[in-house]
Design a protein around this motif. Structure first.
Motif, PDB file in Angstrom:
ATOM      1  N   VAL A  86       1.117  -1.258   0.196  1.00 53.84           N
ATOM      2  CA  VAL A  86       0.160   0.067   0.082  1.00 53.84           C
ATOM      3  C   VAL A  86       0.918   1.234   0.063  1.00 53.84           C
ATOM      4  O   VAL A  86       0.579   2.167  -0.533  1.00 53.84           O
ATOM      5  N   LYS A  87       1.744   1.035   0.741  1.00 51.02           N
ATOM      6  CA  LYS A  87       2.594   2.708   0.784  1.00 51.02           C
ATOM      7  C   LYS A  87       3.440   2.358  -0.422  1.00 51.02           C
ATOM      8  O   LYS A  87       3.669   3.904  -1.390  1.00 51.02           O
ATOM      9  N   LYS A  88       4.323   1.233  -0.885  1.00 57.55           N
ATOM     10  CA  LYS A  88       4.641   1.936  -2.093  1.00 57.55           C
ATOM     11  C   LYS A  88       3.167   1.917  -3.683  1.00 57.55           C
ATOM     12  O   LYS A  88       4.123   3.178  -4.309  1.00 57.55           O
ATOM     13  N   TYR A  89       2.688   1.526  -3.473  1.00 55.98           N
ATOM     14  CA  TYR A  89       1.350   2.260  -4.852  1.00 55.98           C
ATOM     15  C   TYR A  89       1.078   3.321  -3.827  1.00 55.98           C
ATOM     16  O   TYR A  89       1.193   4.340  -5.150  1.00 55.98           O
ATOM     17  N   LEU A  90       1.054   4.023  -3.014  1.00 52.94           N
ATOM     18  CA  LEU A  90       0.008   4.693  -2.313  1.00 52.94           C
ATOM     19  C   LEU A  90       1.866   6.065  -3.421  1.00 52.94           C
ATOM     20  O   LEU A  90       0.851   7.263  -3.219  1.00 52.94           O
ATOM     21  N   ILE A  91       2.299   6.364  -2.873  1.00 51.27           N
ATOM     22  CA  ILE A  91       3.051   7.254  -2.774  1.00 51.27           C
ATOM     23  C   ILE A  91       3.680   7.396  -4.023  1.00 51.27           C
ATOM     24  O   ILE A  91       3.424   8.891  -5.176  1.00 51.27           O
ATOM     25  N   SER A  92       3.679   5.797  -5.465  1.00 50.59           N
ATOM     26  CA  SER A  92       4.136   5.697  -6.380  1.00 50.59           C
ATOM     27  C   SER A  92       3.518   6.681  -7.662  1.00 50.59           C
ATOM     28  O   SER A  92       2.769   8.382  -8.325  1.00 50.59           O
ATOM     29  N   GLU A  93       2.057   6.390  -6.904  1.00 54.40           N
ATOM     30  CA  GLU A  93       0.089   6.667  -8.251  1.00 54.40           C
ATOM     31  C   GLU A  93      -0.121   7.933  -7.104  1.00 54.40           C
ATOM     32  O   GLU A  93      -0.321   9.190  -8.119  1.00 54.40           O
ATOM     33  N   GLY A  94       0.279   8.691  -5.983  1.00 54.96           N
ATOM     34  CA  GLY A  94      -0.104   9.839  -5.733  1.00 54.96           C
ATOM     35  C   GLY A  94       0.907  10.674  -6.313  1.00 54.96           C
ATOM     36  O   GLY A  94       0.473  12.225  -6.614  1.00 54.96           O
ATOM     37  N   LYS A 154       1.946  12.966   3.028  1.00 46.97           N
ATOM     38  CA  LYS A 154       1.994  11.764   3.315  1.00 46.97           C
ATOM     39  C   LYS A 154       1.250  11.874   5.006  1.00 46.97           C
ATOM     40  O   LYS A 154       1.248  10.187   5.319  1.00 46.97           O
ATOM     41  N   ALA A 155       1.056  12.454   5.295  1.00 45.45           N
ATOM     42  CA  ALA A 155      -0.460  12.041   6.357  1.00 45.45           C
ATOM     43  C   ALA A 155      -1.187  11.732   6.195  1.00 45.45           C
ATOM     44  O   ALA A 155      -1.888  10.371   6.671  1.00 45.45           O
ATOM     45  N   LEU A 156      -1.902  11.197   5.200  1.00 41.68           N
ATOM     46  CA  LEU A 156      -2.620  11.076   4.555  1.00 41.68           C
ATOM     47  C   LEU A 156      -2.327   9.166   3.914  1.00 41.68           C
ATOM     48  O   LEU A 156      -3.396   8.374   4.506  1.00 41.68           O
ATOM     49  N   ILE A 157      -0.997   9.030   3.353  1.00 39.83           N
ATOM     50  CA  ILE A 157      -0.218   7.449   3.323  1.00 39.83           C
ATOM     51  C   ILE A 157      -1.008   6.776   4.503  1.00 39.83           C
ATOM     52  O   ILE A 157      -0.735   6.296   4.360  1.00 39.83           O
ATOM     53  N   THR A 158       0.148   8.033   5.597  1.00 33.94           N
ATOM     54  CA  THR A 158       0.302   7.307   6.378  1.00 33.94           C
ATOM     55  C   THR A 158      -1.627   6.708   7.346  1.00 33.94           C
ATOM     56  O   THR A 158      -1.005   5.687   8.292  1.00 33.94           O
ATOM     57  N   LYS A 159      -2.119   7.421   7.010  1.00 39.65           N
ATOM     58  CA  LYS A 159      -3.052   7.357   7.789  1.00 39.65           C
ATOM     59  C   LYS A 159      -4.006   5.942   6.727  1.00 39.65           C
ATOM     60  O   LYS A 159      -4.601   4.834   8.213  1.00 39.65           O
ATOM     61  N   ILE A 160      -3.943   5.877   5.795  1.00 42.20           N
ATOM     62  CA  ILE A 160      -4.192   4.138   5.219  1.00 42.20           C
ATOM     63  C   ILE A 160      -3.284   3.290   5.646  1.00 42.20           C
ATOM     64  O   ILE A 160      -4.184   2.234   6.023  1.00 42.20           O
ATOM     65  N   ILE A 161      -2.263   3.434   5.361  1.00 44.56           N
ATOM     66  CA  ILE A 161      -1.874   2.488   5.947  1.00 44.56           C
ATOM     67  C   ILE A 161      -1.356   1.796   7.479  1.00 44.56           C
ATOM     68  O   ILE A 161      -1.740   0.295   7.371  1.00 44.56           O
ATOM     69  N   ASN A 162      -1.942   2.716   8.285  1.00 49.66           N
ATOM     70  CA  ASN A 162      -2.384   2.095   9.484  1.00 49.66           C
ATOM     71  C   ASN A 162      -4.136   2.187   9.475  1.00 49.66           C
ATOM     72  O   ASN A 162      -4.142   0.613  10.409  1.00 49.66           O
ATOM     73  N   GLN A 163      -4.771   2.158   8.556  1.00 50.58           N
ATOM     74  CA  GLN A 163      -6.308   1.732   8.576  1.00 50.58           C
ATOM     75  C   GLN A 163      -5.659   0.174   8.179  1.00 50.58           C
ATOM     76  O   GLN A 163      -6.691  -1.045   8.315  1.00 50.58           O
ATOM     77  N   VAL A 164      -4.834  -0.333   7.130  1.00 52.84           N
ATOM     78  CA  VAL A 164      -4.553  -1.227   6.201  1.00 52.84           C
ATOM     79  C   VAL A 164      -4.438  -2.678   7.622  1.00 52.84           C
ATOM     80  O   VAL A 164      -4.717  -3.618   7.170  1.00 52.84           O
ATOM     81  N   ASP A 165      -3.058  -1.628   8.342  1.00 53.92           N
ATOM     82  CA  ASP A 165      -2.560  -3.356   9.170  1.00 53.92           C
ATOM     83  C   ASP A 165      -3.694  -3.189  10.493  1.00 53.92           C
ATOM     84  O   ASP A 165      -3.705  -4.144  10.815  1.00 53.92           O
ATOM     85  N   TRP A 166      -4.463  -2.134  11.011  1.00 53.85           N
ATOM     86  CA  TRP A 166      -5.721  -2.449  11.584  1.00 53.85           C
ATOM     87  C   TRP A 166      -6.229  -3.272  11.505  1.00 53.85           C
ATOM     88  O   TRP A 166      -6.159  -4.417  12.123  1.00 53.85           O
ATOM     89  N   ALA A 167      -6.920  -3.188   9.651  1.00 53.33           N
ATOM     90  CA  ALA A 167      -7.832  -3.911   9.308  1.00 53.33           C
ATOM     91  C   ALA A 167      -6.674  -5.760   9.776  1.00 53.33           C
ATOM     92  O   ALA A 167      -8.120  -6.268   9.731  1.00 53.33           O
ATOM     93  N   ALA A 168      -5.743  -6.182   9.275  1.00 55.39           N
ATOM     94  CA  ALA A 168      -5.297  -7.205   8.792  1.00 55.39           C
ATOM     95  C   ALA A 168      -4.919  -7.635  10.105  1.00 55.39           C
ATOM     96  O   ALA A 168      -5.015  -8.420  10.393  1.00 55.39           O
ATOM     97  N   ASN A 169      -4.311  -6.793  11.284  1.00 60.33           N
ATOM     98  CA  ASN A 169      -4.554  -7.340  12.593  1.00 60.33           C
ATOM     99  C   ASN A 169      -5.203  -8.431  13.125  1.00 60.33           C
ATOM    100  O   ASN A 169      -5.602  -9.281  14.498  1.00 60.33           O
ATOM    101  N   VAL A 170      -6.910  -7.344  12.737  1.00 63.66           N
ATOM    102  CA  VAL A 170      -8.334  -7.369  13.257  1.00 63.66           C
ATOM    103  C   VAL A 170      -9.076  -9.191  13.179  1.00 63.66           C
ATOM    104  O   VAL A 170      -8.854  -9.817  14.006  1.00 63.66           O
ATOM    105  N   MET A 171      -8.542  -9.420  11.818  1.00 66.81           N
ATOM    106  CA  MET A 171      -8.124 -10.209  11.285  1.00 66.81           C
ATOM    107  C   MET A 171      -7.866 -11.581  11.193  1.00 66.81           C
ATOM    108  O   MET A 171      -8.297 -13.223  10.694  1.00 66.81           O
ATOM    109  N   ARG A 172      -6.450 -11.094  11.732  1.00 71.38           N
ATOM    110  CA  ARG A 172      -5.335 -12.372  12.345  1.00 71.38           C
ATOM    111  C   ARG A 172      -6.438 -13.257  12.992  1.00 71.38           C
ATOM    112  O   ARG A 172      -6.827 -12.804  14.356  1.00 71.38           O
ATOM    113  N   ASP A 173      -5.746 -14.324  13.042  1.00 76.36           N
ATOM    114  CA  ASP A 173      -6.011 -15.650  13.851  1.00 76.36           C
ATOM    115  C   ASP A 173      -7.309 -15.568  13.859  1.00 76.36           C
ATOM    116  O   ASP A 173      -8.284 -16.113  15.095  1.00 76.36           O
ATOM    117  N   ARG A 174      -8.904 -14.893  13.023  1.00 75.59           N
ATOM    118  CA  ARG A 174     -10.106 -14.950  13.411  1.00 75.59           C
ATOM    119  C   ARG A 174     -10.393 -16.111  12.638  1.00 75.59           C
ATOM    120  O   ARG A 174      -9.398 -15.997  10.931  1.00 75.59           O
TER     121      ARG A 174
END
Length: 284
Positions: A86-94, A154-174
């Protein structure tokens, strides 16, 4: 176990933005639920997945007719979409969006409509007009650009990255399963011990975000829920400054109601972005 209590920690927003997003409604939904968690948390209308991600049940069946929403969260669950990608993609396309301008947005939109790439979908959901998710009758994403070429700072990209990380962590082991299918098929999969959270397109309002859901569908859904003998929680709009929703009274007057008022910031027009009173209806 999901006890009937109000959360202390504010709910978090998911990486995908959609109109009708239920992040603000999560505390009321949780406080309306009394369920031992032994079965699955089932959503026939998953949408942004905001409710499931905040509730965090051990087992879940999350469904939507919008296959792009399902594909995105499957990709997060599998690790195909992750913080690095997500970070690589949004930095490039952004950067390209900032340099080229809105024509790059339409390039991404055309590419998404041809390939259904989940990262393109994420990009569009965060740079389209007013956070809309809308498709035409041919299934093509058709929301225009938000007119902000410097959207992906940068601030929005960081926010989206953190949201993706949160979603992945919630789903892990569930034990979460995602399916692109109709609400009818989803309700048929519900068993005793499951809890159905139902957040359909709001009756009497704009309901062509992905495919149609008209008043006849709303009636069919209400009858299916009340005759299912399954535990369910149902959310819908109750009242705005123009009118009151008689649909909920017609079908759910004998159930437990909880109400909240908040402002809708996402909508196709200014007239759809108003203060709204919403209701969460639950079985005993």
């Amino acid at each position: 176990m999901l006890p009937k209590k109000m959360r202390v920690i504010p709910p978090k927003a998911p990486p995908i933005k959609t109109q009708g997003i239920k992040t603000k409604l999560v505390p009321l939904i949780e406080s309306s639920v009394e369920w031992d968690g032994s079965g699955r948390w089932i959503e026939p209308f998953m949408g942004s997945a905001s409710v499931a991600l905040n509730v965090g049940p051990k087992k879940a069946l999350l469904c939507d007719t919008n296959s792009h929403l399902i594909a995105f969260y499957k990709a997060v669950q599998s690790g195909e979409v992750n913080t690095n990608s997500v970070k690589k993609y949004l930095i490039s396309e952004g950067a390209k969006l900032s340099e080229i301008g809105e024509s790059h947005y339409y390039f991404i939109r055309d590419r998404f409509n041809a390939t259904a790439n989940s990262l393109d979908f994420l990009f569009l959901s965060r740079s389209c007009f007013n956070g809309m998710i809308r498709f035409n009758k041919h299934g093509k994403f058709n929301v225009p650009f938000c007119k902000k070429p410097n959207r992906f700072r940068k601030a929005l990209i960081t926010k989206i990255i953190n949201q993706v990380d949160w979603a992945a962590n919630v789903m892990r082991d569930r034990e979460w399963e995602f399916k692109a299918q109709s609400w009818q098929k989803t309700l048929k999969e519900a068993k005793i011990g499951d809890l159905i959270y139902c957040d359909p397109p709001y009756v009497g309002r704009h309901t062509t975000y992905y495919n149609s859901f008209d008043d006849c569908d709303a009636d069919e859904l209400a009858l299916a829920l009340v005759s299912s003998q399954k535990k369910f929680v149902f959310s819908n709009w109750l009242e705005n400054k123009y009118r009151r929703n008689e649909y909920v009274k017609k079908y759910f007057s004998d159930y437990t109601w909880s109400e909240v008022t908040h402002f809708y910031h996402v909508g196709a027009s200014k007239s759809l972005r108003n203060r709204m009173r919403e209701v969460v209806i639950s079985t005993p």
